[in-house]
Design a protein around this motif. Sequence first.
Motif, PDB file in Angstrom:
ATOM      1  N   UNK A 210      -9.900   5.990   9.619  1.00  0.00           N
ATOM      2  CA  UNK A 210     -10.266   5.078  10.705  1.00  0.00           C
ATOM      3  C   UNK A 210      -9.390   5.192  11.945  1.00  0.00           C
ATOM      4  N   UNK A 211      -8.346   6.031  11.919  1.00  0.00           N
ATOM      5  CA  UNK A 211      -7.383   6.049  13.028  1.00  0.00           C
ATOM      6  C   UNK A 211      -7.143   7.465  13.538  1.00  0.00           C
ATOM      7  N   UNK A 212      -6.469   7.532  14.700  1.00  0.00           N
ATOM      8  CA  UNK A 212      -6.122   8.825  15.311  1.00  0.00           C
ATOM      9  C   UNK A 212      -4.680   9.209  15.038  1.00  0.00           C
ATOM     10  N   UNK A 213      -3.873   8.232  14.653  1.00  0.00           N
ATOM     11  CA  UNK A 213      -2.432   8.430  14.485  1.00  0.00           C
ATOM     12  C   UNK A 213      -1.915   7.384  13.525  1.00  0.00           C
ATOM     13  N   UNK A 214      -0.940   7.770  12.689  1.00  0.00           N
ATOM     14  CA  UNK A 214      -0.320   6.791  11.782  1.00  0.00           C
ATOM     15  C   UNK A 214       1.184   6.779  12.004  1.00  0.00           C
ATOM     16  N   UNK A 215       1.734   5.585  12.133  1.00  0.00           N
ATOM     17  CA  UNK A 215       3.175   5.374  12.204  1.00  0.00           C
ATOM     18  C   UNK A 215       3.629   4.782  10.878  1.00  0.00           C
ATOM     19  N   UNK A 216       4.571   5.442  10.239  1.00  0.00           N
ATOM     20  CA  UNK A 216       5.119   4.981   8.962  1.00  0.00           C
ATOM     21  C   UNK A 216       6.500   4.389   9.234  1.00  0.00           C
ATOM     22  N   UNK A 217       6.669   3.119   8.942  1.00  0.00           N
ATOM     23  CA  UNK A 217       7.959   2.477   9.132  1.00  0.00           C
ATOM     24  C   UNK A 217       8.787   2.681   7.863  1.00  0.00           C
ATOM     25  N   UNK A 218       9.935   3.319   8.014  1.00  0.00           N
ATOM     26  CA  UNK A 218      10.801   3.573   6.863  1.00  0.00           C
ATOM     27  C   UNK A 218      11.950   4.464   7.267  1.00  0.00           C
ATOM     28  N   UNK A 219      12.997   4.463   6.470  1.00  0.00           N
ATOM     29  CA  UNK A 219      14.170   5.276   6.776  1.00  0.00           C
ATOM     30  C   UNK A 219      13.956   6.717   6.330  1.00  0.00           C
ATOM     31  N   UNK A 220      14.687   7.616   6.958  1.00  0.00           N
ATOM     32  CA  UNK A 220      14.488   9.050   6.731  1.00  0.00           C
ATOM     33  C   UNK A 220      14.811   9.465   5.299  1.00  0.00           C
ATOM     34  N   UNK A 221      15.694   8.728   4.614  1.00  0.00           N
ATOM     35  CA  UNK A 221      16.064   9.090   3.241  1.00  0.00           C
ATOM     36  C   UNK A 221      15.219   8.367   2.201  1.00  0.00           C
TER      37      UNK A 221
END
Length: 305
Positions: A210-221
């Motif tokens: 349903x989207x063009x882009x997803x942002x995942x909130x979380x730390x790199x590790x």
Amino acid sequence: MEVILARPRGFCAGVNRAINVVNKALEVYQPPVYVLHEIVHNTHVIRELEEKGAVFVEQLEDIPKGSIAIFSAHGVSQAVKERANELGLRTINATCPLVSKVHRRVSLLNKINYDVVVIGHKGHPEVEGTCGHASGSVHVVSSPDEVQCLQVNTPSRVGYVTQTTLSIDDTAEMLKALRRRFPEISAPSRTDICFATSNRQTAVRELSKAVDLILVVGSKNSSNSNRLREVAQKNNIPAHLIDHAGEIERGWLDKARRIGITAGASAPEHLVTELVAWLRENYKVRTVREMDGVDETICFQLPPI
């Protein structure tokens, strides 16, 4: 621009339990209380607990004798538990119950003379803790190619466990390779990948439609956060893992009309709220809605504190 929030997202039951363990210990014993390694893999959670008086250490020897020592949600080896006892530390085990279940299976398989294959990322704290519950042969594999190189004692006596935060798709490929190599391999009665990990990955697959882009909130590790980003990318949707809204590069959003947002199992919900507020301040956001999804109602009891 339209914003769609994944459901479920954010804290899982194991992370909630681990954070509550530290908060309860601070309340009962007063600061400082010590935590071996990061209680969960999120920089904001760590900072918030440090401000309350938690002290995070990498070595048990850094904890004063007689102090409270908390084991993180990722779990620790038997050797670490024994060393803590030798050092005179008062320990509280915040290991996720689903990780503890994996530990018990490793011990059981070794007791009946099975080699144990741990599917997971080498060097990850959960994998190291899991291997540390072996009393016999244990092997870590991270790719199907590594399966071909495995040397075991008896090919008909091999069992496997998995890191709880793996990608479902990647694990399926690993299992195909293991079953080809060891047709009689012993499998867990249920997958070791935790329900929260599975639910969040399923939500991202649906969100990707349903989207063009997803942002995942979380730390790199954070393993589970990285897997969410990979799930989106495998569904041909650009995805970025960010610790907070300040890490967004505006170029990512130039052509995005619908933005999906999710959060790893160790990321607090206030980071999602702040991200939505940032988008509203910087772009013309017409609507913000939450997708349909699974309601998670499981809650784990705290250990004795």
